[in-house]
Write a protein that holds these residues in place. Structure first.
Motif, short mmCIF file in Angstrom:
data_model
loop_
_atom_site.label_atom_id
_atom_site.label_comp_id
_atom_site.label_asym_id
_atom_site.label_seq_id
_atom_site.Cartn_x
_atom_site.Cartn_y
_atom_site.Cartn_z
N PRO A 120 -42.22 6.07 43.66
CA PRO A 120 -41.36 5.87 44.99
C PRO A 120 -41.97 5.10 45.94
CG PRO A 120 -41.93 8.16 44.22
CD PRO A 120 -42.65 7.43 43.48
N ILE A 121 -43.15 4.73 45.79
CA ILE A 121 -43.72 3.83 46.79
C ILE A 121 -43.31 2.44 46.73
CG2 ILE A 121 -45.96 2.56 47.73
CD1 ILE A 121 -47.42 5.22 46.66
N LEU A 122 -43.33 1.97 45.31
CA LEU A 122 -42.56 0.58 45.05
C LEU A 122 -41.10 0.64 45.09
CD1 LEU A 122 -44.63 -0.29 41.75
CD2 LEU A 122 -45.06 -1.05 44.00
N ASN A 123 -40.46 1.80 44.76
CA ASN A 123 -38.91 1.82 45.22
C ASN A 123 -38.62 1.48 46.67
OD1 ASN A 123 -38.48 2.07 42.29
ND2 ASN A 123 -38.23 4.33 42.76
N ASP A 124 -39.30 2.23 47.40
CA ASP A 124 -39.18 2.16 48.84
C ASP A 124 -39.50 0.59 49.30
OD1 ASP A 124 -39.02 3.63 51.59
OD2 ASP A 124 -40.61 2.27 51.77
N LEU A 125 -40.64 0.20 48.81
CA LEU A 125 -41.05 -1.40 49.16
C LEU A 125 -39.96 -2.28 48.90
CD1 LEU A 125 -44.90 -1.43 48.51
CD2 LEU A 125 -43.83 -1.08 50.73
N ALA A 126 -39.24 -1.99 47.49
CA ALA A 126 -38.23 -3.08 47.30
C ALA A 126 -37.06 -2.82 47.88
CB ALA A 126 -37.94 -2.51 45.71
N GLY A 127 -36.76 -1.77 48.56
CA GLY A 127 -35.62 -1.39 49.51
C GLY A 127 -34.29 -1.37 48.66
N PRO A 128 -33.09 -1.04 49.29
CA PRO A 128 -32.09 -0.82 48.62
C PRO A 128 -31.54 -2.10 47.85
CG PRO A 128 -31.50 -1.12 50.98
CD PRO A 128 -33.12 -1.17 50.92
N ARG A 129 -30.82 -1.76 46.53
CA ARG A 129 -30.67 -3.02 45.61
C ARG A 129 -29.15 -3.12 45.77
NH1 ARG A 129 -34.58 -1.97 40.49
NH2 ARG A 129 -36.12 -2.63 41.55
N ASP A 130 -28.58 -4.16 45.65
CA ASP A 130 -27.10 -4.85 45.78
C ASP A 130 -26.65 -4.37 44.47
OD1 ASP A 130 -24.61 -5.38 46.35
OD2 ASP A 130 -25.19 -7.49 45.85
N ARG A 131 -25.82 -3.30 44.27
CA ARG A 131 -25.33 -2.80 43.12
C ARG A 131 -23.73 -3.72 42.87
NH1 ARG A 131 -28.42 0.58 40.25
NH2 ARG A 131 -29.45 1.99 41.74
N THR A 132 -24.16 -4.60 41.86
CA THR A 132 -22.90 -5.53 41.42
C THR A 132 -22.25 -5.10 40.10
OG1 THR A 132 -24.39 -7.02 40.21
CG2 THR A 132 -23.77 -7.41 42.57
N ASP A 133 -23.10 -3.94 39.52
CA ASP A 133 -22.53 -3.54 38.18
C ASP A 133 -21.56 -2.30 38.54
OD1 ASP A 133 -25.43 -1.58 37.13
OD2 ASP A 133 -24.73 -2.19 39.08
#
Length: 135
Positions: A120-133
């Protein structure tokens, strides 16, 4: 006093003292050979500046406080205003640090800290991802 003596007595590095001279916060006299000669008044100003910087005042705040200190006709309200502004900045920083602490505590609590790759730490740091799929 030479710069080494005043540095030791003021508790400041010589480099800091040279910087304060360069920006005009202090003005030691120069001897015939060009060496700085510090007076007791310079030592007092350096100690004043060191204490102000220890309390986190900016260089510009220090410049203002030094000018007020040297002004026998100052109003203490002016000094108080500078200190109040600085205190407000400190309060803002503390609030920001507390928010950071709460966020990190939440993330650390959510992380299992085991051999699994999800974190969850890395997921939060990465932020929301743009869902193009999206389908």
């Amino acid at each position: 006093m030479n710069i080494g003596d005043v540095a030791e007595r003021a508790g400041l590095p010589p480099k800091t003292i040279r910087y304060y001279e360069e920006i005009g916060l202090i003005r030691p006299v120069r001897s015939a050979n060009g060496y700085r000669v510090f007076r007791d008044s310079d030592l007092h100003k350096l100690a004043f500046l060191g204490r102000a910087r220890t309390l986190g005042f900016s260089i510009e705040d220090c410049r203002t406080l030094m000018a007020l200190y040297e002004d026998d006709h100052r109003a203490s309200a002016q000094v108080k205003a500078v200190a109040e502004e600085h205190l407000a900045r400190i309060d803002d920083k503390i609030a920001q640090l507390r928010a950071m602490q709460e966020t990190l505590q939440t993330l650390v609590s959510a992380c299992h800290g085991d051999d699994r790759p999800d974190c969850p730490i890395l997921n939060d740091l990465a932020g929301p991802r743009d869902r193009t799929d999206r389908a």
